[in-house]
Scaffold this active site. Structure first.
Site, PDB file in Angstrom:
ATOM      1  N   LYS A 165       0.829  -1.208   0.000  1.00 35.49           N
ATOM      2  CA  LYS A 165       0.000   0.000   0.000  1.00 35.49           C
ATOM      3  C   LYS A 165       0.868   1.264   0.000  1.00 35.49           C
ATOM      4  CE  LYS A 165      -3.758  -2.562   2.122  1.00 35.49           C
ATOM      5  NZ  LYS A 165      -4.508  -2.945   3.332  1.00 35.49           N
ATOM      6  N   GLN A 214      -5.080  -1.609   9.588  1.00 37.61           N
ATOM      7  CA  GLN A 214      -4.834  -2.919   8.968  1.00 37.61           C
ATOM      8  C   GLN A 214      -5.408  -4.028   9.843  1.00 37.61           C
ATOM      9  OE1 GLN A 214      -3.261  -3.286   5.890  1.00 37.61           O
ATOM     10  NE2 GLN A 214      -3.784  -5.455   5.998  1.00 37.61           N
ATOM     11  N   ASP A 216     -11.352   2.400   3.791  1.00 39.38           N
ATOM     12  CA  ASP A 216     -11.510   0.957   3.581  1.00 39.38           C
ATOM     13  C   ASP A 216     -12.983   0.615   3.357  1.00 39.38           C
ATOM     14  OD1 ASP A 216      -9.423  -0.730   3.316  1.00 39.38           O
ATOM     15  OD2 ASP A 216      -9.185  -1.212   5.430  1.00 39.38           O
TER      16      ASP A 216
END
Lengths: 291, 291
Positions: A55, A99, A122
């Site tokens: 990422k 995460q 997200d």
């Protein structure tokens, strides 16, 4: 007929280029425009580190600033909430990504942490989930993996409305992939069936892949393969029996190089979308007010 | 074999009695316990008035206080929001229900009005929708009609886990019924297919009713039938071809007397649930703090 391969590598590159172009366009009118992504990693899972590095690299390629906030696995719920609040209040942060899964020794309520995020990129907050269930597609941050899957189908078939009226079978109902993917396809007018661990006679729903079906494999499995020199190398593969499936499908994604790079591309796209909305939307309004 | 009739009248009566009992039990420890429902009606649709009257009557039967707030169709978004805020701030109100559709002459954003509700008992806020999509079933207010459908299946078959592993086909994806029903069945472990106006070859999904299927009809259609004396009487019927379907189904709901009374029962149940959580939960916490 053998299925045509859907290249997540190529299609994600297109997305990255478009996003990079968006940043350039934004700078034409707003020379100081930046997009910034804060990545929170709790603990030290090596798979998480691999994903996070991908990422960070992609963000940098596209022109998005990213910063990794690495927190110890001994962190408490309260401390982690404080960190999220800090990032929420930081005016320089456009997107916050925690995460998952959290690598915590203490009990931490993951959903509560996710819901605390103000600038979700997200697409996993309850707010965004609620929008998706109600079919409110505008101003909604789509979860990255489902969004990537949809985009792969649209680009591979060359038809942005390809799924409309088609039967989409989603295998799995996870909060991160299966459940939101079903909604995303539904509101793009697909007839959607969700199968999962409790499904009986699953072969009746997915026909072990109907001839001509488009197959998108979101699975990722890692198998260490011992090398001649005694070291091991990791072999990556998906959930689909690729060799068999490609004999009947019309299109199929490989693993690696399918959904994986799309998830990252959609994350970066969501971040830039939020940055433009937040910084230029704001700036624009400010201009209007002062005129 | 002819399908067994699922009596929404009888099953809703059971629910009402249980809820009435809950109120009595609450009063054993909290003699002043009350549950109060605020119903907001904008405009003057006659079908809305019929539904509202049924809700008020049922509330009264069970022992829930209800109050109708009737607002003119000329109301503005701002005025309606103010009314919702007023009800949100009223400590005596446990549940707020805005009867849909709004009968407004001005443009009013229905979703924004619904999301403003603090004590949602219709299960339609984005907050509750998000919980449902993420499979967070505890502390979630389930939308009344889907909840009623699930309960009908559970009681008719005598098996609370009847839908687990079974294939549930939901026809329609409305925000109020179809979309949340799909999620509710999914998280009760059904394999769920959602069909809608854009579905192709719909007969492949619902087989025009598979032999032995349980059929729940959420449709309600009104047809005025002219009487011998020149007046008209309204005939109510569902979306399912009842006479044909009952020849192949194992269980089937009639219309009227099927889903209709369940929707009202679940609304009252949600209201009492909120009242207990809010008044007794609060009271309980207060006691703990003061000890």
């Amino acid at each position: 007929m053998v299925a045509q391969l859907i290249s997540g590598n190529e299609i994600s590159k297109e997305v990255n280029e478009r996003v990079s172009q968006q940043i350039k366009s934004a700078r034409e009118t707003h020379p100081n425009f930046e997009a910034a992504l804060a990545i929170v990693q709790v603990g030290d899972r090596s798979d998480s580190t691999v994903y996070i590095n991908a990422k960070i690299k992609r963000a940098s390629d596209v022109g998005v600033n990213s910063k990794l906030h690495k927190l110890p696995s001994t962190i408490t719920q309260e401390e982690l909430e404080k960190k999220i609040d800090e990032l929420n209040d930081d005016d320089e942060v456009d997107g916050i990504l925690v995460q998952l899964p959290l690598d915590c020794v203490n009990p931490v309520d993951t959903d509560a942490i996710i819901d605390r995020i103000k600038h979700d990129v997200d697409g996993l907050t309850r707010e965004n989930a609620g929008r998706l269930l109600r079919g409110e597609l505008s101003n909604t941050i789509f979860p990255c993996t489902p969004y990537g899957c949809l985009h792969l189908v649209q680009r591979a078939t060359g038809d942005p409305h390809f799924v409309a009226g088609k039967h989409v079978v989603v295998l799995g109902r996870s909060k991160i992939v299966g459940a939101p993917a079903a909604q995303l396809f539904l509101w793009h007018h697909a007839t959607v069936t969700v199968c999962h661990s409790k499904t009986q006679k699953i072969e009746e729903h997915c026909d072990w892949i109907k001839p001509g079906a488009v197959v998108i494999d979101c699975g990722i499995n890692v198998e260490p393969i011992e090398q001649a020199d005694g070291t091991t190398k990791n072999k990556l593969y998906g959930d689909v029996d690729f060799e068999a499936a490609k004999q009947v499908a019309s299109f199929i994604t490989p693993v690696p190089g399918g959904v994986g790079p799309m998830t990252v591309a959609m994350l970066i796209q969501n971040t830039v979308y939020q940055a433009i909305r937040r910084r230029i939307g704001h700036h624009h309004k400010h201009n209007q007010n002062s005129n």
